[in-house]
Every structure is written in C-alpha cells, then in structure tokens.
Design a protein around this motif. Structure first.
Motif, PDB file in Angstrom:
ATOM      1  N   LEU A   7       0.867  -1.169   0.000  1.00 17.85           N
ATOM      2  CA  LEU A   7       0.000   0.000   0.000  1.00 17.85           C
ATOM      3  C   LEU A   7       0.903   1.217   0.000  1.00 17.85           C
ATOM      4  CD1 LEU A   7      -2.605  -0.950   2.768  1.00 17.85           C
ATOM      5  CD2 LEU A   7      -2.852  -1.212   0.286  1.00 17.85           C
ATOM      6  N   HIS A  39       6.074   3.072   2.553  1.00 17.07           N
ATOM      7  CA  HIS A  39       4.961   2.224   2.139  1.00 17.07           C
ATOM      8  C   HIS A  39       4.684   1.174   3.221  1.00 17.07           C
ATOM      9  CE1 HIS A  39       8.511  -0.151   1.131  1.00 17.07           C
ATOM     10  NE2 HIS A  39       7.721  -1.202   1.338  1.00 17.07           N
ATOM     11  N   LEU A  42       2.687  -5.626   2.046  1.00 18.00           N
ATOM     12  CA  LEU A  42       1.685  -6.658   2.319  1.00 18.00           C
ATOM     13  C   LEU A  42       2.239  -8.053   2.052  1.00 18.00           C
ATOM     14  CD1 LEU A  42      -1.332  -4.876   0.624  1.00 18.00           C
ATOM     15  CD2 LEU A  42      -1.027  -5.253   3.085  1.00 18.00           C
ATOM     16  N   TYR A 145      -7.167   3.440   2.628  1.00 15.61           N
ATOM     17  CA  TYR A 145      -6.618   2.774   1.443  1.00 15.61           C
ATOM     18  C   TYR A 145      -7.739   2.098   0.674  1.00 15.61           C
ATOM     19  CZ  TYR A 145      -6.872  -1.293   4.512  1.00 15.61           C
ATOM     20  OH  TYR A 145      -7.308  -2.262   5.375  1.00 15.61           O
ATOM     21  N   MET A 148      -3.920  -1.375  -3.957  1.00 19.99           N
ATOM     22  CA  MET A 148      -2.568  -1.814  -3.634  1.00 19.99           C
ATOM     23  C   MET A 148      -1.767  -1.857  -4.928  1.00 19.99           C
ATOM     24  SD  MET A 148      -2.377  -5.802  -3.259  1.00 19.99           S
ATOM     25  CE  MET A 148      -2.451  -6.657  -4.785  1.00 19.99           C
ATOM     26  N   THR A 167      -1.371  -1.577 -10.496  1.00 14.17           N
ATOM     27  CA  THR A 167      -2.194  -1.101  -9.396  1.00 14.17           C
ATOM     28  C   THR A 167      -3.540  -1.829  -9.471  1.00 14.17           C
ATOM     29  OG1 THR A 167      -1.156   1.073  -9.500  1.00 14.17           O
ATOM     30  CG2 THR A 167      -3.254   0.947  -8.332  1.00 14.17           C
TER      31      THR A 167
END
Length: 170
Positions: A7, A39, A42, A145, A148, A167
């Motif tokens: 993210l 950032h 993830l 958000y 991602m 994206t």
C-alpha cells in the motif's frame, strides 16, 4: 525482478510520515528512508522471473481490494537489521484479512509460503544506531486505502528505489 505487494500512502500522509522519519532520524541515526519509498508491505515476493512477473501484473490489475482505514498510533523497531517504524499498537483486522487473502491467492499461483506473523508497519529508518523509540512524539495518523500496488525494487549505490508495475482496481 525483486517484487512485493504494498500500500502506498496518499501524498499528505506520505509528507507526515516523512516528518516522523526526520524526528526518528535525529534521535536514532541510521539511514532514513526517502519519502517516495515509504509504504506498507503486504507481501514480499523476492526474486521473480519475468514470465511470472507478467502474470502477477495482470492479476494485480484485475484485483479489487476491500477499502479500509489503518490507524498508526505507535513506534516500534526490529532489532535486525536495525529498523525503526511506525504502525498500529493494536491488530488491524482489515489489514490482516487483506494480507491473508493475498497470500492465499499467491500460494495458489505457486509463490511459496507466506511468512509467519504480520506486523503492519512503515519503515522509517534502516541500520539505526539506536532503537530507543520511547520518548518519541505521539503518533496518531489514519491511512485510508482502497488500492494496492505491485512494486519492483531496484537497488543501486543510492539504495532501493521502487517502481510501480501494476495497481489494483478501485
């Protein structure tokens, strides 16, 4: 290609995270992460062959993630390799679900095993001379958000730089 899913903060939040990085750097030393590199990782995928990367790009472009908000309200550190970070003091169930679902899909695509434990954080410093985060100013930020990115990490003499390859949808 060295790849990861992350993210990226919106511009105003990135600026505020940069200001926190300045404060941490003044106290702890080390290498301050440049603002464009801030950032939340993830899923770190490591080295990925180009054919698999092309597959990932298409997959990420077709994804829609559940929007959420992450509260950053604490400082932390990882002793190795001397990382100072900001993140949440409590488990964020939305981020934990997102990370778990991503790894379910990645494993189904042959991308190895998910790492144990997930501590959502934004790395501000690497190789910090001091990991003393007590006494740093209170943090109270909210990160909304809805997308991602698949990022390519390129390392050169100046350090790592990240380039977006894809994206997710909104």
């Amino acid at each position: 290609m060295r790849l990861f899913l992350a993210l990226n903060p919106p511009p105003e939040l990135r600026k505020r995270l940069g200001a926190l990085a300045d404060i941490a750097h003044a106290r702890c030393g080390g290498r301050r992460m440049p603002d464009p590199s801030l950032h939340l990782t993830l899923a770190f995928l490591g080295e990925v062959e180009e054919a698999k990367a092309a597959e990932l790009i298409e997959w990420v472009r077709g994804l829609t993630i559940e929007p959420g908000e992450w509260r950053l309200d604490g400082w932390g550190c990882f002793k190795r390799p001397g990382i100072v970070w900001v993140g949440g003091r409590h488990t964020d169930h939305g981020l934990a679900r997102l990370q778990s679902r991503l790894w379910d899909a990645l494993e189904a695509r042959g991308f190895g095993m998910r790492p144990g434990g997930f501590t959502p954080h934004v790395t501000l410093l690497r190789r910090a001379a001091s990991l003393e985060v007590n006494g740093l100013p209170a943090v109270d930020l909210t990160w909304s958000y809805e997308r991602m990115e698949l990022l390519h990490s390129v390392v050169d003499q100046r350090g790592a730089h990240y380039h977006s390859l894809a994206t997710s949808q909104h």
